[in-house]
Write a protein that holds these residues in place. Structure first.
Motif, PDB file in Angstrom:
ATOM      1  N   SER A 241       0.820  -1.210   0.000  1.00 49.57           N
ATOM      2  CA  SER A 241       0.000   0.000   0.000  1.00 49.57           C
ATOM      3  C   SER A 241       0.853   1.259   0.000  1.00 49.57           C
ATOM      4  O   SER A 241       0.667   2.155  -0.830  1.00 49.57           O
ATOM      5  N   ALA A 394      -4.499   0.783  -2.766  1.00 47.12           N
ATOM      6  CA  ALA A 394      -3.735   1.134  -1.571  1.00 47.12           C
ATOM      7  C   ALA A 394      -4.653   1.415  -0.385  1.00 47.12           C
ATOM      8  O   ALA A 394      -4.412   0.936   0.730  1.00 47.12           O
ATOM      9  N   PHE A 397      -6.218  -1.817   0.919  1.00 45.25           N
ATOM     10  CA  PHE A 397      -5.261  -2.589   1.711  1.00 45.25           C
ATOM     11  C   PHE A 397      -5.131  -2.011   3.117  1.00 45.25           C
ATOM     12  O   PHE A 397      -5.047  -2.751   4.108  1.00 45.25           O
ATOM     13  N   ASP A 398      -5.103  -0.681   3.223  1.00 50.73           N
ATOM     14  CA  ASP A 398      -5.009  -0.035   4.536  1.00 50.73           C
ATOM     15  C   ASP A 398      -6.179  -0.438   5.431  1.00 50.73           C
ATOM     16  O   ASP A 398      -5.988  -0.843   6.579  1.00 50.73           O
TER      17      ASP A 398
END
Length: 422
Positions: A241, A394, A397-398
């Motif tokens: 990410s 990204a 994913f966080d």
């Protein structure tokens, strides 16, 4: 004659006092090996001109540096555990400095790959994994803070050398610059490594501030546990990410029209990169300290959500130069803490005896993240002709990793610690 308990208490006090000296020495070692990664961009032009290679060919050197640093980290961690911290860290610092000296004499791309890439990657990997593993042993009660502090040294160390190296390149040329700074940084690391030593286990074990002690788990057994692989997947997702955005920053800044605008009297992109480096360093001890007091998983959930929100705001205000600069720093503030949270969580879970080698296996996730975060993000942008999908992956994913930390990792670790606490 002192009683045994009094003598042990005195030994504990000396150990706890000297560990701050160990942290200082470790921090210097990390700063000494940070330049090969963080000032590499200054050498790409001169190296391309000297060796006649394209930028893509020159950049293979950097890929080798990162791959050797991360994928061989379990072996490097084992060597540190097997042969001793002082000798191996000294060797790593020496190899890091030697890589620049050898690179200064490189007359072909192959020689550059072998010197700067292979020798440098092995040297920096030994030092990075070894120092982090040592600090989590010296600070059983403040693992997050200690791991974050030395990781910050690696993240911010090149700030000390960036301008001197840039000036030297202009005045004396690339070969002399590499030779002088390679020798100087290698020597600094060698000297600092001579102050390192393993902690006296008996003394530190009496520290009543340690929340819990666990059975030491060897790497072979650790790799068989679902708990380790959950942490590995989480580390990989967070690394991917962050690198998806940070490694492409110059490219999307150009597409967003930020390369030719001024903010606070300075060019927006260099200003953003400077702020990013500072935030990327500060976040490591900051969130490490928070996790020492608030819990690892709780802090992970907070930090990872924080980064996801920051990235969302960054993308939605990408046409505003001031917000582009400021929010880039906020994004880095929410990402760099993975280098303090994951090693401290791993050691809390699997013990200190094999901490260096165990972290070497977990640190391989950073190498995987660098592969997915760089080339895959570029291909995704190329295919979609937009940066929105890159940011979407990204941010996802966080948020997924934050949820895993709070709802899955927290429960699994609690169950593990209940079964394996001493």
């Amino acid at each position: 004659m002192k009683s045994a308990p009094a003598s042990l208490e005195s030994s504990r006090s000396r150990a706890l006092g000297s560990r701050w000296h160990q942290l200082s020495a470790g921090l210097i070692c990390m700063m000494a090996i940070s330049s090969p990664q963080y000032v590499w961009t200054l050498f790409t032009g001169p190296l391309s001109a000297k060796l006649g290679g394209s930028l893509a060919q020159i950049q293979v050197t950097f890929s080798l540096l990162i791959i050797l640093q991360t994928f061989f980290s379990p072996v490097q961690g084992y060597l540190v555990d097997r042969f001793g911290i002082k000798q191996l860290i000294a060797t790593g610092c020496g190899l890091s400095g030697l890589s620049w000296i050898l690179a200064s004499q490189a007359s072909s791309l192959t020689e550059l790959y072998l010197s700067y890439g292979v020798v440098g990657g092995l040297g920096t990997g030994i030092v990075y994994v070894g120092i982090v593993g040592l600090m989590v042993r010296w600070f059983p009660d403040r693992r997050g803070l200690a791991a974050g502090a030395v990781a910050a040294g690696y993240g911010m160390g090149a700030m000390v050398t960036t301008f001197p190296i840039s000036n030297a390149l202009a005045s004396v040329g690339m070969e002399t610059t590499l030779m002088i700074f390679g020798a100087a940084l290698g020597l600094v690391g060698l000297l600092a490594s001579q102050f390192l030593r393993q902690p006296p286990a008996e003394a530190l074990q009496t520290d009543i501030r340690v929340a819990h002690s666990v059975v030491d788990v060897a790497p072979k057994q650790m790799l068989k546990t679902p708990l380790f692989w959950l942490m590995f997947i989480m580390f990989t997702m967070m690394s991917t990410s962050g690198l998806m955005v940070t490694s492409q920053m110059a490219s999307f800044a150009k597409d967003f029209g930020m390369t030719q605008v001024m903010v606070f009297g300075m060019n927006a992109l260099p200003l953003a990169l400077t702020i990013d480096r500072i935030c990327n360093g500060l976040t490591r001890p900051l969130f490490g300290w928070i996790s020492d007091h608030w819990g690892r998983e709780n802090t992970m959930a907070l930090a990872f959500c924080f980064e996801g929100i920051a990235m969302t705001l960054w993308l939605s205000t990408s046409d505003n130069p001031v917000l582009f600069v400021l929010l880039s720093g906020v994004v880095f503030l929410g990402w760099g803490e993975i280098f303090s949270l994951f090693p401290s969580t791993l050691t809390d879970t699997f013990g200190t005896r094999h901490a260096t080698t165990n972290y070497g296996f977990l640190y391989m996730a950073q190498g995987i993240g660098s592969i997915f975060g760089g080339p895959v993000a570029a291909l995704l942008h190329q295919y979609t002709e937009s940066w929105i999908p890159v940011f979407a992956v990204a941010i996802s994913f966080d948020l997924i990793t934050a949820a895993l930390a709070f709802f899955v990792l927290k429960r699994l670790r609690a169950s593990w610690l209940a079964k394996h606490a001493l």
